[in-house]
Design an enzyme around this catalytic site. Sequence first.
Site, PDB file in Angstrom:
ATOM      1  N   ARG A  46       0.794  -1.218   0.000  1.00 47.26           N
ATOM      2  CA  ARG A  46       0.000   0.000   0.000  1.00 47.26           C
ATOM      3  C   ARG A  46       0.833   1.278   0.000  1.00 47.26           C
ATOM      4  NH1 ARG A  46      -2.632  -4.062   1.895  1.00 47.26           N
ATOM      5  NH2 ARG A  46      -0.619  -4.448   2.823  1.00 47.26           N
ATOM      6  N   THR A  47       1.800   1.365   0.891  1.00 45.83           N
ATOM      7  CA  THR A  47       2.461   2.654   1.085  1.00 45.83           C
ATOM      8  C   THR A  47       3.249   3.049  -0.165  1.00 45.83           C
ATOM      9  OG1 THR A  47       2.621   2.058   3.404  1.00 45.83           O
ATOM     10  CG2 THR A  47       3.885   3.967   2.695  1.00 45.83           C
TER      11      THR A  47
ATOM     12  N   LYS B  17      26.118  -3.790  -0.761  1.00 44.34           N
ATOM     13  CA  LYS B  17      27.592  -3.765  -0.818  1.00 44.34           C
ATOM     14  C   LYS B  17      28.175  -3.070   0.403  1.00 44.34           C
ATOM     15  CE  LYS B  17      27.168  -2.617  -5.688  1.00 44.34           C
ATOM     16  NZ  LYS B  17      27.558  -1.571  -6.635  1.00 44.34           N
TER      17      LYS B  17
ATOM     18  N   ARG C 120      11.186   3.978   3.566  1.00 49.20           N
ATOM     19  CA  ARG C 120      10.814   2.962   4.572  1.00 49.20           C
ATOM     20  C   ARG C 120      12.074   2.180   4.920  1.00 49.20           C
ATOM     21  NH1 ARG C 120       5.720  -1.100   4.539  1.00 49.20           N
ATOM     22  NH2 ARG C 120       4.757   0.860   5.145  1.00 49.20           N
TER      23      ARG C 120
ATOM     24  N   HIS D 116       4.732   5.640  11.645  1.00 42.80           N
ATOM     25  CA  HIS D 116       4.253   5.550  10.260  1.00 42.80           C
ATOM     26  C   HIS D 116       3.282   6.727  10.084  1.00 42.80           C
ATOM     27  CE1 HIS D 116       3.120   4.008   6.456  1.00 42.80           C
ATOM     28  NE2 HIS D 116       2.915   2.745   6.758  1.00 42.80           N
TER      29      HIS D 116
HETATM   30  N1  ASP Z   1       1.683  -1.960   6.867  1.00 41.00           N
HETATM   31  C1  ASP Z   1       1.790  -1.450   8.194  1.00 41.00           C
HETATM   32  C2  ASP Z   1       3.229  -1.056   8.484  1.00 41.00           C
HETATM   33  O1  ASP Z   1       4.047  -1.118   7.596  1.00 41.00           O
HETATM   34  C3  ASP Z   1       1.248  -2.393   9.208  1.00 41.00           C
HETATM   35  C4  ASP Z   1       1.873  -3.766   9.202  1.00 41.00           C
HETATM   36  O2  ASP Z   1       2.793  -4.027   8.423  1.00 41.00           O
HETATM   37  O3  ASP Z   1       1.418  -4.566  10.000  1.00 41.00           O
HETATM   38  O4  ASP Z   1       3.507  -0.671   9.579  1.00 41.00           O
HETATM   39  N1   CP Z   2      -0.396  -0.002   5.623  1.00 35.80           N
HETATM   40  C1   CP Z   2       0.824  -0.267   5.120  1.00 35.80           C
HETATM   41  O1   CP Z   2       1.816   0.376   5.471  1.00 35.80           O
HETATM   42  O2   CP Z   2       0.862  -1.259   4.203  1.00 35.80           O
HETATM   43  P1   CP Z   2       2.168  -1.750   3.448  1.00 35.80           P
HETATM   44  O3   CP Z   2       3.092  -2.312   4.501  1.00 35.80           O
HETATM   45  O4   CP Z   2       1.702  -2.752   2.455  1.00 35.80           O
HETATM   46  O5   CP Z   2       2.794  -0.538   2.817  1.00 35.80           O
END
Ligand code: ASP
Ligand code: CP
Length: 324
Positions: free
Chosen positions: A71-72, A101, A122, A150
């Site tokens: 998603r993100t 590396k 991330r 987040h």
């Molecule tokens: N997608 C969210 C996160 O990256 C929640 C999860 O991974 O459980 O924090």
């Molecule tokens: N909600 C969320 O962060 O989903 P992803 O980890 O898939 O990005």
Amino acid sequence: MYRACIADDSEGGAVLGWKAGGHVLSVRQFDSASLKEIFAVSDRCFVPPSGPSRLAEGRLMAAIFYEPSTRTRLSFEAAMLRLGGGVISTENAAQMSSAAKGESLRDTMRIVAGYADLIVLRHHDQGSAQLAAEVADVPVLNAGDGPGEHPTQALLDAYTIQRWRGGLDGLHTVFMGDSLYGRTIHSLCLLLRLFPGQHYTFVAPPNAQPPRALLQELVAGGVRLTVTSDLVAAVRSADVLYVTRVQRERFADPSEYERAARCYRVGPEVLEALPPTGIILHPLPRVNELPEEVDTDPRAAYFQQARLGVPIRMALLGRALGVL
Ligand code: ASP
Ligand code: CP
């Protein structure tokens, strides 16, 4: 279907509570006024299908992800493309960038800042976004820093609640699941406390309880707190049931993960206890804690929640680039 924001820009002079063109590292940067403005800008990102906007034409977003994401990363990329900008990305930076590396995050961020107008990061280390912001001379947006925060997820969570319920004051939110490592819980509970009359109930496995410092901060901020193991009793007065997965990747001992993962699940007894006006959110991905049978419940809002990531991130990118 979301389309890029081409709505009237008459509110364009509005000043957000965080610096336009600045970083988004933590929900601590926001106040209730800035949140309302982000929501207002996001609202303008729902317009009839008319092709991408050209607001961000010629601008580039770098999405650098050291941890998995659906998603993100994709909603940030969709948001940038809908604004008319371009995207460069590495979705498995730990293996596929020169981190493999031995390149440091600091060096990588310095380099990427020379290629793009902003960086969405991330990373598995708490504090990584802050570190990136110290060395990058373009805005850094924290897309999850280990078990830390987040913030853009919390903004879209709050936006979903706002759209669903019409307001954020006086909520009883039940946080179910991993409150120790769950960065979405950390960010959302710090964000909602900006609004008066909040009551949070944490229903977490014994080995994934919320950090003590976080609880102290919430109490100091006037939030009413309950910590319990009785999920059914907790949801009886809930406005929001915020379900999360146990963060397997953060547990050093797999048996500790297994112990935590078995604790809570949204079963029929939970649905029966949740008021008809309650809503069920989940940042996703889900594992066992939220069965698919819940998807048809009229209170299940998590797929809409995920979609709202696009307008929220359009608003954030637009502000960071100074085009919205
Ligand atoms: N997608 C969210 C996160 O990256 C929640 C999860 O991974 O459980 O924090
Ligand atoms: N909600 C969320 O962060 O989903 P992803 O980890 O898939 O990005």
